[in-house]
Structure formats: structure tokens, C-alpha cells
Design a protein around this motif. Structure first.
Motif, PDB file in Angstrom:
ATOM      1  N   GLN A  42     -35.522  34.959  25.270  1.00  0.00           N
ATOM      2  CA  GLN A  42     -34.249  34.230  25.260  1.00  0.00           C
ATOM      3  C   GLN A  42     -33.692  34.203  23.846  1.00  0.00           C
ATOM      4  OE1 GLN A  42     -33.638  30.174  27.236  1.00  0.00           O
ATOM      5  NE2 GLN A  42     -33.654  29.604  25.063  1.00  0.00           N
ATOM      6  N   VAL A  43     -32.420  34.563  23.700  1.00  0.00           N
ATOM      7  CA  VAL A  43     -31.755  34.542  22.398  1.00  0.00           C
ATOM      8  C   VAL A  43     -30.470  33.737  22.507  1.00  0.00           C
ATOM      9  CG1 VAL A  43     -30.685  35.904  20.561  1.00  0.00           C
ATOM     10  CG2 VAL A  43     -32.686  36.809  21.775  1.00  0.00           C
ATOM     11  N   ILE A  44     -30.311  32.767  21.597  1.00  0.00           N
ATOM     12  CA  ILE A  44     -29.059  32.029  21.453  1.00  0.00           C
ATOM     13  C   ILE A  44     -28.540  32.305  20.051  1.00  0.00           C
ATOM     14  CG2 ILE A  44     -27.951  29.764  21.454  1.00  0.00           C
ATOM     15  CD1 ILE A  44     -30.245  28.776  23.230  1.00  0.00           C
ATOM     16  N   GLY A  45     -27.314  32.787  19.929  1.00  0.00           N
ATOM     17  CA  GLY A  45     -26.792  33.148  18.620  1.00  0.00           C
ATOM     18  C   GLY A  45     -25.357  32.712  18.414  1.00  0.00           C
ATOM     19  N   ALA A  46     -25.005  32.464  17.157  1.00  0.00           N
ATOM     20  CA  ALA A  46     -23.634  32.097  16.812  1.00  0.00           C
ATOM     21  C   ALA A  46     -23.359  32.544  15.386  1.00  0.00           C
ATOM     22  CB  ALA A  46     -23.421  30.592  16.953  1.00  0.00           C
ATOM     23  N   GLY A  47     -22.085  32.776  15.091  1.00  0.00           N
ATOM     24  CA  GLY A  47     -21.720  33.202  13.747  1.00  0.00           C
ATOM     25  C   GLY A  47     -20.261  32.938  13.452  1.00  0.00           C
ATOM     26  N   ALA A  48     -19.923  33.009  12.169  1.00  0.00           N
ATOM     27  CA  ALA A  48     -18.546  32.785  11.743  1.00  0.00           C
ATOM     28  C   ALA A  48     -18.310  33.522  10.434  1.00  0.00           C
ATOM     29  CB  ALA A  48     -18.281  31.293  11.560  1.00  0.00           C
ATOM     30  N   SER A  49     -17.055  33.881  10.198  1.00  0.00           N
ATOM     31  CA  SER A  49     -16.674  34.441   8.901  1.00  0.00           C
ATOM     32  C   SER A  49     -15.256  34.001   8.568  1.00  0.00           C
ATOM     33  CB  SER A  49     -16.759  35.978   8.901  1.00  0.00           C
ATOM     34  OG  SER A  49     -15.733  36.548   9.683  1.00  0.00           O
ATOM     35  N   TYR A  50     -14.988  33.940   7.263  1.00  0.00           N
ATOM     36  CA  TYR A  50     -13.649  33.539   6.814  1.00  0.00           C
ATOM     37  C   TYR A  50     -13.287  34.406   5.610  1.00  0.00           C
ATOM     38  CZ  TYR A  50      -9.611  30.657   5.772  1.00  0.00           C
ATOM     39  OH  TYR A  50      -8.319  30.216   5.565  1.00  0.00           O
ATOM     40  N   THR A  51     -12.087  34.988   5.653  1.00  0.00           N
ATOM     41  CA  THR A  51     -11.608  35.867   4.597  1.00  0.00           C
ATOM     42  C   THR A  51     -10.542  35.165   3.773  1.00  0.00           C
ATOM     43  OG1 THR A  51     -12.069  37.842   5.916  1.00  0.00           O
ATOM     44  CG2 THR A  51     -10.517  38.085   4.093  1.00  0.00           C
ATOM     45  N   PHE A  52     -10.716  35.190   2.460  1.00  0.00           N
ATOM     46  CA  PHE A  52      -9.693  34.649   1.561  1.00  0.00           C
ATOM     47  C   PHE A  52      -9.468  35.672   0.458  1.00  0.00           C
ATOM     48  CE2 PHE A  52     -13.870  32.912   0.931  1.00  0.00           C
ATOM     49  CZ  PHE A  52     -14.138  33.055  -0.413  1.00  0.00           C
ATOM     50  N   GLY A  53      -8.284  36.264   0.489  1.00  0.00           N
ATOM     51  CA  GLY A  53      -7.998  37.328  -0.447  1.00  0.00           C
ATOM     52  C   GLY A  53      -8.870  38.535  -0.186  1.00  0.00           C
ATOM     53  N   ALA A  54      -9.550  39.005  -1.234  1.00  0.00           N
ATOM     54  CA  ALA A  54     -10.416  40.178  -1.115  1.00  0.00           C
ATOM     55  C   ALA A  54     -11.841  39.819  -0.729  1.00  0.00           C
ATOM     56  CB  ALA A  54     -10.424  40.937  -2.441  1.00  0.00           C
TER      57      ALA A  54
END
Length: 393
Positions: free
Chosen positions: A248-260
Motif C-alpha cells: 500500500q502506498v499513500i503519496g502527496a506532493g506540491a511545488s511552487y514556482t516564483f520567478g526562475a
């Protein structure tokens, strides 16, 4: 002459209509480079390795307009080793992907060998899927963020994107007569994109993973005395869990870009449940049973210094707990990367990874460092370095 000209004109017109209604694209990636492992079972190793940042491949992708907003689609994708010319994924002709389906306004349905929802919605947020390759994957790619394993016999649905949201699910039939749950795999996931913000989450459930998931390639370990051989590879991070009844795998992620700059983070919880099921695989320890857990947390950063030059850095912490919470192992891993684009289709890159381990691993032995998909270290430390070129066509 007039009759011949008329026939030629009609044939040209029909061919033009056919091309407008359907298309087939040949595409591929060739990724090859020099690799160094400072401790491969106690010795230094220098070698060429194929397909680290992206697996070397060629494929065919096509579609046909069926009318009414529907189209038929297919993908056949082959993996290969540049150094030897041999097939990848255990020798399967189209081991990376092979599916056919229908796409329209309400979504896409495909059938065949495909990626699970963890790969689709969370994997792209991991450094390994961006600039670090399999060397930068979480130890033994235990959560499959880096797409080490594919799913056979899969029925998959993918929604269109609405207001930045999209979602999907997959179900793989085990195909065992009289037992509908044996070898079955299912997953669900979703994502959200709003300008610089990207979010993703997914769930994966695999029955008899040693056979159905880790054994989904062309090379499968033979059974001994009626017990399936282990397909979990040589990494002691997970190799002792071949007898799990369920993954069983539970996964989550996020990313945020600011400028370069882009900053990202991922988390996964991987459980090998029902250990000791010898109908699934061999148990390394007498009487082993229960659940083993691995928690993976990653922070990553990339910076587009110039339009042609990308810099990356990442840190991964993996904590494994032994059967039912007993003391396990801890893995600290850092990665640095540089990617320089010579053109839109050709780039050269460097990836360096260092890992430190401690505790007791899945085999019940003192934990050794084990960077993903290379020979494990003989000690608690390991470093790997790669210089390579990648060409897309």
C-alpha cells in the motif's frame, strides 16, 4: 493522360483526408553516460549506464478521429539499453507502455500495460522525475514515484482538466480463476494546477506484490518448492519483504514556482502488509509476519539560471520500521544536479548523490547505504556520480 491525372488527384485527396483524420508519431529518447559508484559491494565501480535521467526508449503514439468528439488512441513504447542493445524491462518488447483506448469530452479510457496513479499525479513532483533520475529516487524507489514498476492488464480512466483539477483511477485484473482479488492492483489520484502552484495526491493498493507488481517485467524469479522467487531486487531497503500479501502506498506532493526558482516537497507512506505469505514470495526470516512501513519525506529545489542552464538540489529522509513498528533503518540522501541544454532536443547533465544509512534493514542485518538501482554499498555510506548526454527525437 487525363484519366491518369484524375486518378492521381483522387488518390491524393483521399490520402489527405486520411492524414487529417488519423496520425502516428515515432518518438524516442537516448540517454547515455559515464557513472561512478564509490562502493559497489566494497569496491569502486566505473561504467557506462543507459537511461538514468530518462529511460532510453522509442515508441509509437497514434490517434484516429472517430467523430462526435471521440478519438481512438494507442501507445507502444519500447525500452532499451544503449550499451548492449538489449531490451529493457526484463526483455519485454514494449515494456515501458502498451495500451489502446478511446478519448473524448468526458475523459480517456485505456487498456493495457500502463502507469499507476502514484506515477501520474505525485511522481512528477519528485526530484528524480525532474533532474535527478533514478539515482535521486527514494531508496529502492519503495513508493514507485520514479516508475520502476508498471502495471499489466490495466483498465485506466483519466478525466479532462476542469478548473485546474483532474483525476484518474486504474484497476488491474489479477486473472486468477476462482480468486478475483489475487494479483489485483488498483489506484486513485488527483492533481491541481493554478499558475505557479501544482498539487498531487494518490493511493496505490497491490495484492501479492512480489508477483503482480515487482514481477510485472519480463524476467521473473523461478519458484522453489512451490514458493515464488523474489522479484524485489538486490536493495536491502526492501528485498526482505517479498512475502508481503499486500503493498500500500499513500503519496502527496506540491511545488511552487516564483520567478526562475521552483521549490517542491513530497511525502509517501509505503506499507508491506501480511508478511510471511509464502504464496506471494519467500520470507527471509523464520516466522516473519505483520507489517513493515517506510515513510519518505523529500524537499527539492531547482533554479533556471539561464534559459539553457538548470540547477537542482534535493534532500530525502526515509525511515523504515520493521515488522509491526519494530526498530528499522534510517536513510539520509542528498542530491545535486546540473543540466545544460545544447538545443531543444539535446542536453548534457551531471547528477551526484550521497546516502547515509543506519539501523537494521529489511533483511535483519545492519543497514547499508543503497542508492536506487545501483549495487548496494558494503558500509553505511555510498556516493554515485554521473556525467551524461540525452537526445530526444
Amino acid at each position: 493522360m487525363k484519366k491518369s491525372a484524375f486518378v492521381a488527384l483522387v488518390f491524393s485527396a483521399v490520402s489527405g483526408i486520411a492524414c487529417a483524420q488519423s496520425s502516428v508519431l515515432l518518438y524516442g529518447i537516448v540517454d547515455e553516460g559515464f557513472q561512478f559508484n564509490n562502493n559497489a559491494g566494497g569496491k569502486r565501480q566505473y561504467y557506462l549506464a543507459s537511461g538514468e535521467l530518462n529511460g532510453s526508449r522509442w515508441g509509437l503514439r497514434g490517434s484516429e478521429d472517430l467523430g462526435g468528439g471521440l478519438k481512438a488512441i494507442f501507445v507502444l513504447e519500447n525500452g532499451f539499453d544503449v550499451n548492449t542493445g538489449r531490451l529493457g524491462q526484463g526483455g519485454l518488447e514494449f515494456g515501458r507502455q502498451a495500451y489502446v483506448g478511446v478519448s473524448g469530452g468526458v475523459g480517456t479510457v485505456t487498456l493495457g500495460r500502463q502507469y499507476d496513479s502514484v506515477v501520474d499525479y505525485v511522481g512528477p513532483l519528485e526530484a528524480g522525475d525532474q533532474w535527478a533520475g533514478y539515482l535521486g529516487a527514494h531508496p529502492a524507489d519503495n513508493d514507485n514515484f520514479n516508475n520502476t514498476n508498471r502495471v499489466n492488464n490495466a483498465i485506466k480512466f483519466t478525466s479532462p482538466t476542469l478548473g485546474g483539477f483532474n483525476f484518474g483511477g486504474m484497476y488491474s485484473l489479477g486473472g486468477v480463476a476462482g480468486d478475483a482479488t489475487r494479483n489485483q492492483i488498483w489506484s486513485l489520484g488527483g492533481g491541481y494546477t493554478n499558475g505557479p502552484l501544482i498539487l498531487g495526491a494518490a493511493y496505490l493498493n497491490v495484492r501479492n506484490p512480489n508477483v503482480s507488481f515487482y514481477g510485472s517485467g519480463g524476467t521473473v524469479a523461478p519458484a522453489t518448492a512451490g514458493v515464488p522467487g523474489s522479484n524485489l531486487g538486490n536493495s536491502p531497503v526492501i528485498s526482505g519483504y517479498a512475502s508481503a500479501h499486500m503493498l500500500q502506498v499513500i503519496g502527496a506532493g506540491a511545488s511552487y514556482t516564483f520567478g526562475a526558482a521552483t521549490i517542491g516537497a513530497t511525502y509517501s507512506n509505503t506499507k508491506f502488509k501480511g508478511l510471511g505469505d509464502t504464496t506471494s514470495g519467500p520470507a527471509p526470516l523464520t516466522g516473519i509476519a505483520g507489517t513493515a512501513t517506510l515513510n519518505n519525506a523529500e524537499v527539492n529545489f531547482r533554479y533556471q539560471l539561464t534559459p539553457a542552464l538548470l540547477l537542482g538540489a534535493a534532500y530525502v529522509f526515509t525511515k523504515s520500521s520493521g515488522v509491526d513498528g519494530a526498530s528499522g533503518a534510517r536513510y539520509h540522501q542528498g542530491a545535486l544536479g546540473v543540466d545544460y541544454f545544447l538545443s531543444k532536443r539535446t542536453d548534457v547533465y551531471m547528477v551526484g548523490v550521497y546516502q547515509k544509512a543506519n539501523g537494521t534493514d529489511s533483511t535483519g542485518n545492519p543497514a547499508v547505504a543503497s542508492i536506487s538501482q545501483i549495487t548496494p554499498s558494503s558500509t553505511d555510506r555510498q556516493a554515485a556520480l554521473r556525467f551524461a548526454i540525452r537526445h530526444k527525437f
